[in-house]
Write a protein that holds these residues in place. Structure first.
Motif, PDB file in Angstrom:
ATOM      1  N   PHE A 176      35.433  17.517 -32.262  1.00 40.20           N
ATOM      2  CA  PHE A 176      36.113  16.456 -33.003  1.00 40.20           C
ATOM      3  C   PHE A 176      35.355  16.133 -34.288  1.00 40.20           C
ATOM      4  CE2 PHE A 176      37.944  12.340 -33.929  1.00 40.20           C
ATOM      5  CZ  PHE A 176      39.253  12.485 -33.503  1.00 40.20           C
ATOM      6  N   GLY A 177      34.019  16.097 -34.204  1.00 38.39           N
ATOM      7  CA  GLY A 177      33.207  15.792 -35.379  1.00 38.39           C
ATOM      8  C   GLY A 177      33.329  16.844 -36.465  1.00 38.39           C
ATOM      9  N   LEU A 178      33.262  18.129 -36.085  1.00 36.95           N
ATOM     10  CA  LEU A 178      33.376  19.206 -37.077  1.00 36.95           C
ATOM     11  C   LEU A 178      34.773  19.246 -37.674  1.00 36.95           C
ATOM     12  CD1 LEU A 178      31.380  22.091 -35.348  1.00 36.95           C
ATOM     13  CD2 LEU A 178      30.686  20.710 -37.312  1.00 36.95           C
ATOM     14  N   GLY A 179      35.776  18.974 -36.846  1.00 43.94           N
ATOM     15  CA  GLY A 179      37.131  18.918 -37.373  1.00 43.94           C
ATOM     16  C   GLY A 179      37.289  17.806 -38.392  1.00 43.94           C
ATOM     17  N   THR A 180      36.666  16.672 -38.110  1.00 44.49           N
ATOM     18  CA  THR A 180      36.731  15.539 -39.031  1.00 44.49           C
ATOM     19  C   THR A 180      36.023  15.852 -40.344  1.00 44.49           C
ATOM     20  OG1 THR A 180      36.787  13.993 -37.177  1.00 44.49           O
ATOM     21  CG2 THR A 180      36.140  13.105 -39.310  1.00 44.49           C
ATOM     22  N   VAL A 181      34.870  16.511 -40.264  1.00 45.39           N
ATOM     23  CA  VAL A 181      34.145  16.902 -41.478  1.00 45.39           C
ATOM     24  C   VAL A 181      34.986  17.857 -42.314  1.00 45.39           C
ATOM     25  CG1 VAL A 181      32.161  18.205 -42.327  1.00 45.39           C
ATOM     26  CG2 VAL A 181      31.847  16.499 -40.536  1.00 45.39           C
ATOM     27  N   HIS A 184      26.909  16.023 -59.816  1.00 47.29           N
ATOM     28  CA  HIS A 184      27.956  15.125 -60.289  1.00 47.29           C
ATOM     29  C   HIS A 184      29.247  15.343 -59.492  1.00 47.29           C
ATOM     30  CE1 HIS A 184      30.110  12.539 -63.105  1.00 47.29           C
ATOM     31  NE2 HIS A 184      31.094  13.438 -63.085  1.00 47.29           N
ATOM     32  N   LEU A 185      29.594  16.610 -59.256  1.00 49.71           N
ATOM     33  CA  LEU A 185      30.799  16.912 -58.486  1.00 49.71           C
ATOM     34  C   LEU A 185      30.699  16.364 -57.067  1.00 49.71           C
ATOM     35  CD1 LEU A 185      33.498  18.379 -58.059  1.00 49.71           C
ATOM     36  CD2 LEU A 185      32.181  20.434 -57.451  1.00 49.71           C
ATOM     37  N   SER A 186      29.574  16.612 -56.402  1.00 45.48           N
ATOM     38  CA  SER A 186      29.435  16.164 -55.014  1.00 45.48           C
ATOM     39  C   SER A 186      29.422  14.638 -54.919  1.00 45.48           C
ATOM     40  CB  SER A 186      28.161  16.747 -54.391  1.00 45.48           C
ATOM     41  OG  SER A 186      27.001  16.328 -55.095  1.00 45.48           O
ATOM     42  N   ASN A 187      28.849  13.967 -55.933  1.00 44.39           N
ATOM     43  CA  ASN A 187      28.857  12.500 -55.930  1.00 44.39           C
ATOM     44  C   ASN A 187      30.273  11.953 -56.088  1.00 44.39           C
ATOM     45  OD1 ASN A 187      26.090  12.191 -55.598  1.00 44.39           O
ATOM     46  ND2 ASN A 187      25.668  12.178 -57.795  1.00 44.39           N
ATOM     47  N   GLN A 188      31.050  12.563 -56.981  1.00 45.43           N
ATOM     48  CA  GLN A 188      32.420  12.106 -57.203  1.00 45.43           C
ATOM     49  C   GLN A 188      33.312  12.407 -55.996  1.00 45.43           C
ATOM     50  OE1 GLN A 188      33.415  10.237 -59.871  1.00 45.43           O
ATOM     51  NE2 GLN A 188      31.238  10.269 -60.359  1.00 45.43           N
ATOM     52  N   MET A 189      33.062  13.524 -55.329  1.00 45.84           N
ATOM     53  CA  MET A 189      33.837  13.884 -54.140  1.00 45.84           C
ATOM     54  C   MET A 189      33.350  13.157 -52.883  1.00 45.84           C
ATOM     55  SD  MET A 189      36.198  16.087 -55.065  1.00 45.84           S
ATOM     56  CE  MET A 189      36.330  15.254 -56.644  1.00 45.84           C
ATOM     57  N   ARG A 190      32.206  12.485 -53.011  1.00 47.55           N
ATOM     58  CA  ARG A 190      31.600  11.763 -51.888  1.00 47.55           C
ATOM     59  C   ARG A 190      31.178  12.722 -50.771  1.00 47.55           C
ATOM     60  NH1 ARG A 190      31.996   8.693 -55.615  1.00 47.55           N
ATOM     61  NH2 ARG A 190      32.709   6.533 -55.550  1.00 47.55           N
ATOM     62  N   TRP A 191      30.693  13.921 -51.169  1.00 47.80           N
ATOM     63  CA  TRP A 191      30.162  14.849 -50.182  1.00 47.80           C
ATOM     64  C   TRP A 191      28.730  14.455 -49.851  1.00 47.80           C
ATOM     65  CZ3 TRP A 191      31.797  19.580 -53.588  1.00 47.80           C
ATOM     66  CH2 TRP A 191      33.185  19.733 -53.513  1.00 47.80           C
ATOM     67  N   GLY A 192      28.283  14.790 -48.658  1.00 38.52           N
ATOM     68  CA  GLY A 192      26.897  14.519 -48.286  1.00 38.52           C
ATOM     69  C   GLY A 192      26.802  13.693 -47.022  1.00 38.52           C
ATOM     70  N   TRP A 193      25.898  12.701 -47.060  1.00 40.51           N
ATOM     71  CA  TRP A 193      25.651  11.896 -45.867  1.00 40.51           C
ATOM     72  C   TRP A 193      26.883  11.122 -45.424  1.00 40.51           C
ATOM     73  CZ3 TRP A 193      21.856  13.144 -42.950  1.00 40.51           C
ATOM     74  CH2 TRP A 193      20.676  13.639 -43.493  1.00 40.51           C
ATOM     75  N   GLY A 194      27.693  10.704 -46.392  1.00 41.98           N
ATOM     76  CA  GLY A 194      28.909   9.985 -46.028  1.00 41.98           C
ATOM     77  C   GLY A 194      29.851  10.845 -45.200  1.00 41.98           C
ATOM     78  N   THR A 195      29.972  12.115 -45.606  1.00 42.01           N
ATOM     79  CA  THR A 195      30.827  13.045 -44.863  1.00 42.01           C
ATOM     80  C   THR A 195      30.293  13.251 -43.453  1.00 42.01           C
ATOM     81  OG1 THR A 195      31.278  14.190 -46.951  1.00 42.01           O
ATOM     82  CG2 THR A 195      31.899  15.326 -44.917  1.00 42.01           C
ATOM     83  N   GLY A 231      38.214  18.075 -42.399  1.00 40.50           N
ATOM     84  CA  GLY A 231      39.294  17.297 -43.000  1.00 40.50           C
ATOM     85  C   GLY A 231      38.824  16.466 -44.182  1.00 40.50           C
ATOM     86  N   ALA A 232      37.631  15.883 -44.046  1.00 42.58           N
ATOM     87  CA  ALA A 232      37.085  15.063 -45.131  1.00 42.58           C
ATOM     88  C   ALA A 232      36.797  15.902 -46.376  1.00 42.58           C
ATOM     89  CB  ALA A 232      35.821  14.351 -44.659  1.00 42.58           C
ATOM     90  N   LEU A 233      36.250  17.095 -46.178  1.00 37.21           N
ATOM     91  CA  LEU A 233      35.952  17.984 -47.312  1.00 37.21           C
ATOM     92  C   LEU A 233      37.233  18.445 -47.993  1.00 37.21           C
ATOM     93  CD1 LEU A 233      33.087  20.170 -45.778  1.00 37.21           C
ATOM     94  CD2 LEU A 233      32.859  18.368 -47.489  1.00 37.21           C
ATOM     95  N   ALA A 234      38.233  18.828 -47.191  1.00 37.96           N
ATOM     96  CA  ALA A 234      39.485  19.334 -47.760  1.00 37.96           C
ATOM     97  C   ALA A 234      40.255  18.263 -48.523  1.00 37.96           C
ATOM     98  CB  ALA A 234      40.356  19.922 -46.642  1.00 37.96           C
ATOM     99  N   GLY A 291      32.002  12.317 -39.690  1.00 36.41           N
ATOM    100  CA  GLY A 291      32.128  13.264 -38.597  1.00 36.41           C
ATOM    101  C   GLY A 291      31.420  12.806 -37.342  1.00 36.41           C
ATOM    102  N   LEU A 292      30.191  12.312 -37.510  1.00 31.17           N
ATOM    103  CA  LEU A 292      29.417  11.860 -36.356  1.00 31.17           C
ATOM    104  C   LEU A 292      30.066  10.642 -35.712  1.00 31.17           C
ATOM    105  CD1 LEU A 292      26.827  12.146 -34.659  1.00 31.17           C
ATOM    106  CD2 LEU A 292      25.687  10.627 -36.298  1.00 31.17           C
ATOM    107  N   GLY A 293      30.454   9.688 -36.551  1.00 30.94           N
ATOM    108  CA  GLY A 293      31.062   8.463 -36.026  1.00 30.94           C
ATOM    109  C   GLY A 293      32.352   8.723 -35.277  1.00 30.94           C
ATOM    110  N   MET A 294      33.228   9.546 -35.856  1.00 30.77           N
ATOM    111  CA  MET A 294      34.507   9.815 -35.208  1.00 30.77           C
ATOM    112  C   MET A 294      34.326  10.718 -33.990  1.00 30.77           C
ATOM    113  SD  MET A 294      37.261  10.031 -38.332  1.00 30.77           S
ATOM    114  CE  MET A 294      38.619   9.735 -37.205  1.00 30.77           C
TER     115      MET A 294
END
Length: 205
Positions: A103-108, A162-173, A110-113, A177-180
């Motif tokens: 479930f966590g990897l699926g959520t990650v 800059h791209l990853s910050n605008q896309m909110r990739w990283g710890w937030g992603t 989805g968040a990236l896509a 995944g971990l939370g869900m």
């Protein structure tokens, strides 16, 4: 897998339609620093359309998030079954799809896509009341120019940051995944335990 895709997209679309107006108020509260009630009144006074700004980006984001998450979870569940019992690969037990890792990897995924549409949504919410939010192509043209500027001053790494910050990739992603993943595991573990208690109670009576 197409059933998972359709179900995930439907859930995402319904979620975006029901919750978007509240999200619009929340973002304007952050921009103005005012209370929920005062912000809502200001948005109504400036036009009910303010509650729908960024709504199409939200629908696109949630449809992609729901669809990709559901399909990824289904595919990962099949891989787990193939590794343990190849003969039963066509019978995917829904319980496999809600294991924390699956479930966590699926959520990650989805968040990236869906992150480009989340970026478009954030740009719409950042636009002050009374001004039209930028469209999809305008958002991405602006992002491309910003990445070019970052490349000229800080190189490839600066452009990527800059791209990853605008896309909110990283710890937030990873947090999503971990939370869900943990949330799904707790929910289904409790549901299964509750079901067993009720079945045992019915057998005793």
């Amino acid at each position: 897998a197409w059933q998972s895709w359709v179900a995930g997209m439907g859930a995402g679309a319904l979620n975006s339609v029901l919750t978007h107006p509240l999200a619009a108020i929340k973002y304007q509260m952050w921009n103005s620093g005012h209370s929920f009630e005062r912000t809502a009144k200001a948005m109504i006074g400036d036009g009910a359309r303010n509650f729908m700004r960024g709504s199409m980006a939200t629908v696109k984001r949630d449809i992609i998030f729901g669809g990709v998450s559901a399909v990824t979870q289904h595919k990962l569940a099949k891989l787990i079954i193939m590794a343990n019992a190849p003969s039963s690969v066509d019978n995917v037990n829904p319980k496999h799809e809600v294991k924390p890792l699956v479930f966590g990897l699926g959520t990650v995924a989805g968040a990236l896509a869906s992150s480009p549409f989340n970026y478009e949504r954030n740009r719409a919410f950042q636009t002050p009341l009374g001004r039209s939010p930028p469209g999809t192509m305008e958002c991405f043209r602006t992002l491309w120019k910003e990445m070019q500027a970052a490349f000229l001053t800080k190189g490839v790494l600066g452009s990527w940051n800059h791209l990853s910050n605008q896309m909110r990739w990283g710890w937030g992603t990873m947090r999503v995944g971990l939370g869900m993943g943990i949330g799904a595991w707790v929910y289904h573990s409790l549901a299964e335990a509750t079901e067993k208690v009720f079945l045992a109670t019915e057998e005793d009576t």
